[in-house]
Design a protein around this motif. Sequence first.
Motif, PDB file in Angstrom:
ATOM      1  N   VAL A 194     -41.997 -51.357 -71.317  1.00 60.41           N
ATOM      2  CA  VAL A 194     -43.390 -51.753 -71.094  1.00 60.41           C
ATOM      3  C   VAL A 194     -43.839 -52.854 -72.059  1.00 60.41           C
ATOM      4  CG1 VAL A 194     -44.012 -49.490 -70.170  1.00 60.41           C
ATOM      5  CG2 VAL A 194     -44.356 -49.956 -72.587  1.00 60.41           C
ATOM      6  N   HIS A 195     -44.890 -53.533 -71.682  1.00 66.08           N
ATOM      7  CA  HIS A 195     -45.516 -54.557 -72.520  1.00 66.08           C
ATOM      8  C   HIS A 195     -46.804 -53.983 -73.101  1.00 66.08           C
ATOM      9  CE1 HIS A 195     -43.656 -58.382 -70.540  1.00 66.08           C
ATOM     10  NE2 HIS A 195     -42.752 -57.576 -71.028  1.00 66.08           N
ATOM     11  N   VAL A 196     -46.881 -53.927 -74.404  1.00 71.01           N
ATOM     12  CA  VAL A 196     -48.115 -53.463 -75.042  1.00 71.01           C
ATOM     13  C   VAL A 196     -48.756 -54.563 -75.884  1.00 71.01           C
ATOM     14  CG1 VAL A 196     -47.520 -51.018 -75.010  1.00 71.01           C
ATOM     15  CG2 VAL A 196     -46.794 -52.418 -76.937  1.00 71.01           C
ATOM     16  N   ASN A 197     -48.095 -55.685 -75.957  1.00 71.86           N
ATOM     17  CA  ASN A 197     -48.626 -56.854 -76.648  1.00 71.86           C
ATOM     18  C   ASN A 197     -48.604 -58.024 -75.682  1.00 71.86           C
ATOM     19  OD1 ASN A 197     -48.879 -55.643 -79.278  1.00 71.86           O
ATOM     20  ND2 ASN A 197     -46.653 -55.723 -79.383  1.00 71.86           N
ATOM     21  N   GLY A 198     -49.495 -58.949 -75.844  1.00 71.06           N
ATOM     22  CA  GLY A 198     -49.497 -60.123 -74.994  1.00 71.06           C
ATOM     23  C   GLY A 198     -50.873 -60.398 -74.449  1.00 71.06           C
ATOM     24  N   GLU A 199     -50.897 -61.174 -73.397  1.00 71.58           N
ATOM     25  CA  GLU A 199     -52.167 -61.508 -72.769  1.00 71.58           C
ATOM     26  C   GLU A 199     -52.792 -60.269 -72.156  1.00 71.58           C
ATOM     27  OE1 GLU A 199     -51.953 -64.840 -70.118  1.00 71.58           O
ATOM     28  OE2 GLU A 199     -50.397 -65.792 -71.328  1.00 71.58           O
ATOM     29  N   GLN A 200     -54.109 -60.205 -72.173  1.00 73.19           N
ATOM     30  CA  GLN A 200     -54.833 -59.028 -71.700  1.00 73.19           C
ATOM     31  C   GLN A 200     -54.422 -58.603 -70.287  1.00 73.19           C
ATOM     32  OE1 GLN A 200     -56.724 -57.124 -73.553  1.00 73.19           O
ATOM     33  NE2 GLN A 200     -57.167 -55.709 -71.902  1.00 73.19           N
ATOM     34  N   GLY A 201     -54.172 -59.550 -69.405  1.00 74.10           N
ATOM     35  CA  GLY A 201     -53.826 -59.222 -68.031  1.00 74.10           C
ATOM     36  C   GLY A 201     -52.418 -58.708 -67.844  1.00 74.10           C
ATOM     37  N   ASP A 202     -51.610 -58.732 -68.914  1.00 76.38           N
ATOM     38  CA  ASP A 202     -50.210 -58.322 -68.792  1.00 76.38           C
ATOM     39  C   ASP A 202     -49.880 -57.125 -69.686  1.00 76.38           C
ATOM     40  OD1 ASP A 202     -47.639 -58.664 -67.652  1.00 76.38           O
ATOM     41  OD2 ASP A 202     -46.944 -59.624 -69.487  1.00 76.38           O
ATOM     42  N   ILE A 203     -50.878 -56.428 -70.162  1.00 75.17           N
ATOM     43  CA  ILE A 203     -50.654 -55.288 -71.040  1.00 75.17           C
ATOM     44  C   ILE A 203     -50.554 -54.016 -70.204  1.00 75.17           C
ATOM     45  CG2 ILE A 203     -51.615 -53.901 -72.906  1.00 75.17           C
ATOM     46  CD1 ILE A 203     -52.877 -56.429 -74.008  1.00 75.17           C
ATOM     47  N   ASP A 204     -49.491 -53.231 -70.449  1.00 75.47           N
ATOM     48  CA  ASP A 204     -49.259 -51.973 -69.741  1.00 75.47           C
ATOM     49  C   ASP A 204     -49.819 -50.809 -70.555  1.00 75.47           C
ATOM     50  OD1 ASP A 204     -47.735 -53.449 -67.886  1.00 75.47           O
ATOM     51  OD2 ASP A 204     -45.920 -53.168 -69.076  1.00 75.47           O
ATOM     52  N   SER A 205     -49.991 -49.677 -69.896  1.00 76.61           N
ATOM     53  CA  SER A 205     -50.373 -48.465 -70.616  1.00 76.61           C
ATOM     54  C   SER A 205     -49.617 -47.269 -70.037  1.00 76.61           C
ATOM     55  CB  SER A 205     -51.878 -48.220 -70.543  1.00 76.61           C
ATOM     56  OG  SER A 205     -52.277 -47.975 -69.217  1.00 76.61           O
ATOM     57  N   VAL A 206     -49.252 -46.371 -70.925  1.00 76.09           N
ATOM     58  CA  VAL A 206     -48.575 -45.133 -70.551  1.00 76.09           C
ATOM     59  C   VAL A 206     -49.258 -44.012 -71.313  1.00 76.09           C
ATOM     60  CG1 VAL A 206     -46.397 -43.865 -70.539  1.00 76.09           C
ATOM     61  CG2 VAL A 206     -46.382 -46.346 -70.243  1.00 76.09           C
ATOM     62  N   HIS A 207     -49.544 -42.922 -70.612  1.00 73.90           N
ATOM     63  CA  HIS A 207     -50.180 -41.758 -71.235  1.00 73.90           C
ATOM     64  C   HIS A 207     -49.297 -40.542 -70.990  1.00 73.90           C
ATOM     65  CE1 HIS A 207     -54.018 -43.898 -71.775  1.00 73.90           C
ATOM     66  NE2 HIS A 207     -53.642 -44.516 -70.670  1.00 73.90           N
ATOM     67  N   ILE A 208     -49.107 -39.744 -72.042  1.00 76.11           N
ATOM     68  CA  ILE A 208     -48.326 -38.511 -71.940  1.00 76.11           C
ATOM     69  C   ILE A 208     -49.205 -37.373 -72.441  1.00 76.11           C
ATOM     70  CG2 ILE A 208     -46.268 -37.277 -72.702  1.00 76.11           C
ATOM     71  CD1 ILE A 208     -44.888 -39.986 -73.045  1.00 76.11           C
TER      72      ILE A 208
END
Length: 94
Positions: free
Chosen positions: A54-68
């Motif tokens: 996943v991408h957690v850094n970068g441009e706002q439109g390309d940031i992913d999120s994962v929740h556990i």
Amino acid sequence: MRYLICYDIKDDKRRKKVAELLEEMAFRIQESVFVGEFTAQDLKKAKAGIKKLVHVNGEQGDIDSVHIYPLCDACWKKVWQLGSGTGLERVIIV
């Protein structure tokens, strides 16, 4: 311990890879939601695999999120399901 894992991944290729990883470890109950029983070691392995994808850094439109989320037995017994084909009936309570 039972966990619910959900994600919002922008890129189709990354999303598919995360889904393939989780399909080996858990049951898909919605497009981007999985539930499964994980040992501490299995959860560590899942987190490490997800972090690589996943991408957690970068441009706002390309940031992913994962929740556990951990789901205790008492909480699991309170799960409410509407509709069919979500796969919850296949998750075994140990």
